[in-house]
Scaffold this motif. Sequence first.
Motif, PDB file in Angstrom:
ATOM      1  N   GLN A 191       0.830  -1.195   0.000  1.00  0.00           N
ATOM      2  CA  GLN A 191       0.000   0.000   0.000  1.00  0.00           C
ATOM      3  C   GLN A 191       0.875   1.260   0.000  1.00  0.00           C
ATOM      4  O   GLN A 191       2.007   1.257   0.497  1.00  0.00           O
ATOM      5  CB  GLN A 191      -0.929  -0.011   1.211  1.00  0.00           C
ATOM      6  CG  GLN A 191      -1.915  -1.177   1.209  1.00  0.00           C
ATOM      7  CD  GLN A 191      -2.924  -1.076   2.326  1.00  0.00           C
ATOM      8  OE1 GLN A 191      -3.322   0.017   2.722  1.00  0.00           O
ATOM      9  NE2 GLN A 191      -3.360  -2.209   2.841  1.00  0.00           N
ATOM     10  N   LYS A 192       0.359   2.316  -0.560  1.00  0.00           N
ATOM     11  CA  LYS A 192       1.112   3.554  -0.750  1.00  0.00           C
ATOM     12  C   LYS A 192       1.509   4.162   0.592  1.00  0.00           C
ATOM     13  O   LYS A 192       0.656   4.420   1.444  1.00  0.00           O
ATOM     14  CB  LYS A 192       0.257   4.550  -1.541  1.00  0.00           C
ATOM     15  CG  LYS A 192       0.975   5.802  -1.972  1.00  0.00           C
ATOM     16  CD  LYS A 192       0.058   6.639  -2.869  1.00  0.00           C
ATOM     17  CE  LYS A 192       0.747   7.884  -3.378  1.00  0.00           C
ATOM     18  NZ  LYS A 192      -0.135   8.659  -4.302  1.00  0.00           N
ATOM     19  N   ASN A 195       4.618   9.175   2.649  1.00  0.00           N
ATOM     20  CA  ASN A 195       5.484  10.126   1.956  1.00  0.00           C
ATOM     21  C   ASN A 195       5.653   9.780   0.471  1.00  0.00           C
ATOM     22  O   ASN A 195       6.490  10.388  -0.201  1.00  0.00           O
ATOM     23  CB  ASN A 195       6.852  10.202   2.633  1.00  0.00           C
ATOM     24  CG  ASN A 195       7.644   8.902   2.505  1.00  0.00           C
ATOM     25  OD1 ASN A 195       7.113   7.867   2.100  1.00  0.00           O
ATOM     26  ND2 ASN A 195       8.913   8.950   2.841  1.00  0.00           N
ATOM     27  N   ASP A 196       4.880   8.796  -0.024  1.00  0.00           N
ATOM     28  CA  ASP A 196       4.959   8.373  -1.426  1.00  0.00           C
ATOM     29  C   ASP A 196       6.384   7.966  -1.792  1.00  0.00           C
ATOM     30  O   ASP A 196       6.839   8.147  -2.936  1.00  0.00           O
ATOM     31  CB  ASP A 196       4.474   9.490  -2.358  1.00  0.00           C
ATOM     32  CG  ASP A 196       4.045   8.958  -3.735  1.00  0.00           C
ATOM     33  OD1 ASP A 196       3.784   7.739  -3.847  1.00  0.00           O
ATOM     34  OD2 ASP A 196       3.985   9.753  -4.679  1.00  0.00           O
ATOM     35  N   ASN A 199       7.088   5.612  -5.044  1.00  0.00           N
ATOM     36  CA  ASN A 199       7.062   6.275  -6.358  1.00  0.00           C
ATOM     37  C   ASN A 199       8.291   7.160  -6.566  1.00  0.00           C
ATOM     38  O   ASN A 199       8.864   7.203  -7.663  1.00  0.00           O
ATOM     39  CB  ASN A 199       5.793   7.114  -6.502  1.00  0.00           C
ATOM     40  CG  ASN A 199       4.613   6.292  -6.983  1.00  0.00           C
ATOM     41  OD1 ASN A 199       4.706   5.541  -7.953  1.00  0.00           O
ATOM     42  ND2 ASN A 199       3.488   6.427  -6.289  1.00  0.00           N
ATOM     43  N   HIS A 200       8.708   7.870  -5.520  1.00  0.00           N
ATOM     44  CA  HIS A 200       9.865   8.744  -5.647  1.00  0.00           C
ATOM     45  C   HIS A 200      11.140   7.940  -5.904  1.00  0.00           C
ATOM     46  O   HIS A 200      11.967   8.319  -6.741  1.00  0.00           O
ATOM     47  CB  HIS A 200      10.030   9.595  -4.390  1.00  0.00           C
ATOM     48  CG  HIS A 200       8.979  10.646  -4.231  1.00  0.00           C
ATOM     49  ND1 HIS A 200       8.709  11.594  -5.195  1.00  0.00           N
ATOM     50  CD2 HIS A 200       8.109  10.905  -3.207  1.00  0.00           C
ATOM     51  CE1 HIS A 200       7.734  12.383  -4.790  1.00  0.00           C
ATOM     52  NE2 HIS A 200       7.350  11.990  -3.581  1.00  0.00           N
ATOM     53  N   THR A 236       0.524   9.639 -15.913  1.00  0.00           N
ATOM     54  CA  THR A 236       0.628   9.619 -14.468  1.00  0.00           C
ATOM     55  C   THR A 236       1.974   9.075 -14.041  1.00  0.00           C
ATOM     56  O   THR A 236       2.616   8.324 -14.773  1.00  0.00           O
ATOM     57  CB  THR A 236      -0.486   8.745 -13.850  1.00  0.00           C
ATOM     58  OG1 THR A 236      -0.325   8.712 -12.425  1.00  0.00           O
ATOM     59  CG2 THR A 236      -0.413   7.317 -14.395  1.00  0.00           C
ATOM     60  N   ASP A 238       2.085   7.752 -10.864  1.00  0.00           N
ATOM     61  CA  ASP A 238       1.692   6.962  -9.703  1.00  0.00           C
ATOM     62  C   ASP A 238       1.612   5.484 -10.086  1.00  0.00           C
ATOM     63  O   ASP A 238       0.710   5.063 -10.797  1.00  0.00           O
ATOM     64  CB  ASP A 238       0.346   7.448  -9.160  1.00  0.00           C
ATOM     65  CG  ASP A 238       0.011   6.799  -7.821  1.00  0.00           C
ATOM     66  OD1 ASP A 238       0.790   5.947  -7.347  1.00  0.00           O
ATOM     67  OD2 ASP A 238      -1.034   7.146  -7.245  1.00  0.00           O
ATOM     68  N   SER A 240       1.658   3.050  -7.664  1.00  0.00           N
ATOM     69  CA  SER A 240       1.455   2.409  -6.364  1.00  0.00           C
ATOM     70  C   SER A 240       0.846   1.023  -6.489  1.00  0.00           C
ATOM     71  O   SER A 240       1.106   0.138  -5.659  1.00  0.00           O
ATOM     72  CB  SER A 240       0.572   3.290  -5.474  1.00  0.00           C
ATOM     73  OG  SER A 240       1.176   4.548  -5.233  1.00  0.00           O
TER      74      SER A 240
END
Length: 306
Positions: A191-192, A195-196, A199-200, A236, A238, A240
Amino acid sequence: MSLVQYSDSESDSDTQTSPPPPAKRIRPNTQHQRPNNPGSSLPPLPTTFYDLYATSTRVSVQDDPSLHGGRKRVIPHVEGNWPTHLYLEWLPSKSELGVLENLIQKSESKVGDERRVIHSLLRSDLGAQLPLHISLSRPVVLRTEQRQFFIDAYTTAVRDSNVSPFDITPGNLHWVSNYEKTRWFLVLRAQKPANDGLNHLLKLSNRSLASFDQPPLYEKAIQTNSGGGRHQQNGTDDYSHCFHISIAWSLTEPSTDDNERVASMDLKDLNDLRVRFDCVKAKIGNNISSIPLPSGIVDQKGIGGL
């Protein structure tokens, strides 16, 4: 790093140089003075210890699937090429390991095809615990002359990223294949994080590898549209829904029903499970570098806000 193997001649010459020293006599009451559970007082091994023995012993110089449960080498061995992988590592605790082992057993009971064999990724063939991971790259290849340049650049990029350590919560179970569709993995979706960070770090890893002409993970290549302009597919950044932790594998492709059965499993035992990531691992050949994530970064978005 592998254990050194000595030949029979070397071991024989050592034993002939001098006789073994006499064994020391132990008083009968000495053992009674030891604590009941001496292992409990020992500190845990540092995580870097597992990096030293992350590579299994090579038993053949050729790709022989019969030696590896039917698995085939994704990247052929070529002199001067170094298989490379970027990832986040998780070594489950004893209680977490029990939860994961139970999930694999339940998943096996949900498989409709009795001929399918599911191999656990939690332990080695000898029963030793294995670390799990979330991939930040595909299996790629660096040339000998690129290795040091890459690891230096990647280390700097991670340390300058402002991605602080973060926790993730495992989500639902699913079957996914590798790029070559030669193996299918039973995975826990990640799960995401707040602080994301996933993806970073993915974007950072893809960008670092792109400078060495290596393909990205998950991200789509920039395409040219009919009007001559350029755009990124899906529009996008994202991904996640793509991040996952593999816990088992199979050589047989699961059916749609198999996926539905696994996805519908009760995962209440995972409700309290949190996985902490505080460093990125870069494996180049047999060498593993551990790159700490920067910490103590606080701004208006909170810790590690980007």
